[in-house]
Design an enzyme around this catalytic site. Structure first.
Site, PDB file in Angstrom:
ATOM      1  N   HIS A 152     -12.297  -3.263   6.820  1.00  0.00           N
ATOM      2  CA  HIS A 152     -11.110  -4.034   7.177  1.00  0.00           C
ATOM      3  C   HIS A 152     -10.841  -3.782   8.657  1.00  0.00           C
ATOM      4  CE1 HIS A 152      -6.820  -5.090   7.311  1.00  0.00           C
ATOM      5  NE2 HIS A 152      -6.971  -5.716   6.163  1.00  0.00           N
TER       6      HIS A 152
ATOM      7  N   ASP B 247     -10.772   5.053   3.805  1.00  0.00           N
ATOM      8  CA  ASP B 247      -9.775   4.012   3.550  1.00  0.00           C
ATOM      9  C   ASP B 247      -9.827   3.689   2.060  1.00  0.00           C
ATOM     10  OD1 ASP B 247      -8.181   1.815   3.317  1.00  0.00           O
ATOM     11  OD2 ASP B 247      -9.295   0.562   4.743  1.00  0.00           O
TER      12      ASP B 247
ATOM     13  N   GLN C 138      -8.150  -0.181  -1.316  1.00  0.00           N
ATOM     14  CA  GLN C 138      -8.599  -0.984  -2.447  1.00  0.00           C
ATOM     15  C   GLN C 138      -9.094  -0.112  -3.599  1.00  0.00           C
ATOM     16  OE1 GLN C 138      -8.215  -4.207  -2.618  1.00  0.00           O
ATOM     17  NE2 GLN C 138      -7.591  -4.569  -0.510  1.00  0.00           N
TER      18      GLN C 138
ATOM     19  N   LYS D  29      -0.226  -2.588  -2.571  1.00  0.00           N
ATOM     20  CA  LYS D  29      -1.365  -3.035  -3.372  1.00  0.00           C
ATOM     21  C   LYS D  29      -1.414  -2.345  -4.735  1.00  0.00           C
ATOM     22  CE  LYS D  29      -4.140  -3.800   0.808  1.00  0.00           C
ATOM     23  NZ  LYS D  29      -4.009  -5.255   0.921  1.00  0.00           N
TER      24      LYS D  29
ATOM     25  N   CYS E 217      -9.442 -10.224   7.117  1.00  0.00           N
ATOM     26  CA  CYS E 217      -9.430  -9.084   8.055  1.00  0.00           C
ATOM     27  C   CYS E 217     -10.732  -8.289   7.961  1.00  0.00           C
ATOM     28  CB  CYS E 217      -8.220  -8.177   7.805  1.00  0.00           C
ATOM     29  SG  CYS E 217      -6.644  -8.936   8.221  1.00  0.00           S
TER      30      CYS E 217
END
Length: 418
Positions: free
Chosen positions: A133, A210, A213, A236, A376
């Site tokens: 991202h 990261d 997700q 999220k 993104c």
């Protein structure tokens, strides 16, 4: 009704999410498939936000009156819940930010200002991947430009996996930080964490993951990951917007300098110098996102009550079904892994020569909410020679019927554009 093994009781779960009963465009019930962008919020989270503002609204840490003490207890209680959710060794390793982007920028700036042995400078290297991202690309580009460090990255294979064939050449003795996504936000790829971390540890590099997700969809155990930093965001994972998390190893947080200065992050202040509070407060300058943290705590409670392992199993079943059904659509090409193995509940695709924005607009007219664009993650689109994709992403309240609605909608799109 299609029955799949491992599904949650979505009929009961969906009753917790008022927005899923929304009707749009001439009475069509919304089919929400944009969960990788943001998830919907259950009543339990909405109620927690309302209760905070109606009963306990005050600034935290500073007051001795009852509202301030209640607000502080709720805010710090949310930190306890997040720490337990990710199996952090200490609650003091959990830093609240406004989103994952701020968390990743925080790490990049800390390393740019750090003393040895952590400092990133012109003699060192930064490693990322081509599937990141933008939030995990731009901060490292900025750090590279500011310090002269060399920025390197892993490429992507034709089937949407990281190409680790040259891992020893990418991660070298000069590498100071390796930062990569656990699950791709555009392709759904679940990356091989163990291999990357093992190589990073061999050369003494720090690792930042990261998990934006990943945290909403699977068990996230920071101790098992063995990374040095983990970033994710609340909106999220059925939580509110405006709240993110950075987890970092305690010894690193003690040694690294703060990024933002202001109230609460200080120990003492004089006109000539200041000393800083211990972590996590050292990295939480100013009035924090109090209500948002309370809402995130409620989201953690909600997800924990259902069980992250059960959520992961549900999404795997939905994804497996979706990959199969989408493969039946003539002219559709999945960008990324074409099986449910080692992939999350996000599927990007192109449909013949129809522009993704046109696909998304026609689907919207049918009440089906998907994402269109480069998400993104423009380098991924460049890698595969496409301007954009249509992205469908699923969550704990997604159903096989919604997958069927998507496929039927795509057939309508195909017929509409001839």
């Amino acid at each position: 009704m299609t029955q799949l093994p491992g599904l949650l009781d979505t009929e009961a779960i969906r009753k917790d999410f008022p927005i899923l009963d929304r009707v749009v465009h001439d009475g069509k019930k919304i089919v929400y498939l944009d969960n990788a962008a943001t998830s919907q919020k259950p009543r339990q989270v909405l109620d927690a936000l309302n209760a905070y503002y109606e009963q306990s609204n005050a600034n935290v840490h500073r007051g001795v009156h009852v509202l301030a003490e209640e607000a502080t207890a709720l805010y710090e209680g949310a930190r306890d819940k997040v720490a337990a959710f990710i199996n952090a060794p200490s609650r003091d390793e959990v830093i609240f930010t406004k989103n994952a982007s701020e968390s990743l920028n925080l790490v990049a700036n800390m390393l740019g200002w750090a003393d040895e042995p952590y400092r990133v400078d012109a003699e060192t290297e930064i490693v990322i991947t081509e599937m990141e991202h933008h939030s995990n690309i731009v901060p490292w580009q900025l750090l590279s430009q500011r310090t002269g460090a060399k920025l390197k990255w892993f490429g992507i294979t034709d089937d949407g996996r990281l190409d680790l064939s040259d891992i020893d050449e990418i991660i070298t003795e000069k590498t100071k930080i390796v930062s990569f996504t656990l699950v791709s936000n555009i392709m759904g790829t679940i990356n091989p964490v163990d291999a990357i971390i093992r190589r990073a540890q061999e050369v003494g590099a720090l690792v930042c993951i990261d998990a934006s997700q990943a945290a909403p969809h699977m068990v996230l155990d920071v101790q098992a990951l063995q990374a040095d930093f983990v970033a994710f965001t609340g909106h999220k994972m059925v939580g509110p917007t405006g709240i993110g998390v950075l987890w970092g190893r305690q010894e690193l947080l003690e040694d690294l300098p703060p990024f933002l200065g202001g109230g609460e992050m200080i120990e003492t202040v004089s006109m000539s110098s200041s000393t800083y509070a211990p972590a996590p407060h050292k990295f939480e300058a100013g009035t924090p996102p109090i209500a948002q943290a309370v809402g995130l705590g409620a989201a953690v409670d909600y997800l924990t009550a259902i069980g992250m392992d059960k959520i992961a199993a549900h999404e795997h079943a939905i994804t497996e079904y979706a990959v199969k059904r989408l493969s039946e659509v003539e002219g559709l090409r999945i960008i990324g892994p074409t099986t449910a193995e080692d992939r999350g509940a996000t599927i990007s695709f192109v449909l013949g020569d129809i522009h993704p924005h046109d696909v998304g607009q026609v689907l919207d007219e049918l009440g089906i909410a998907v994402r269109v664009g480069h998400h993104c993650a423009r380098p991924v689109c460049l890698r595969y020679g496409i301007p954009a994709t249509t992205r469908a992403s699923f969550y704990l309240y997604s159903t096989p019927a919604e997958v069927d609605a998507l496929v039927e909608g795509l057939e309508h799109v195909r017929n509409f554009f001839g």
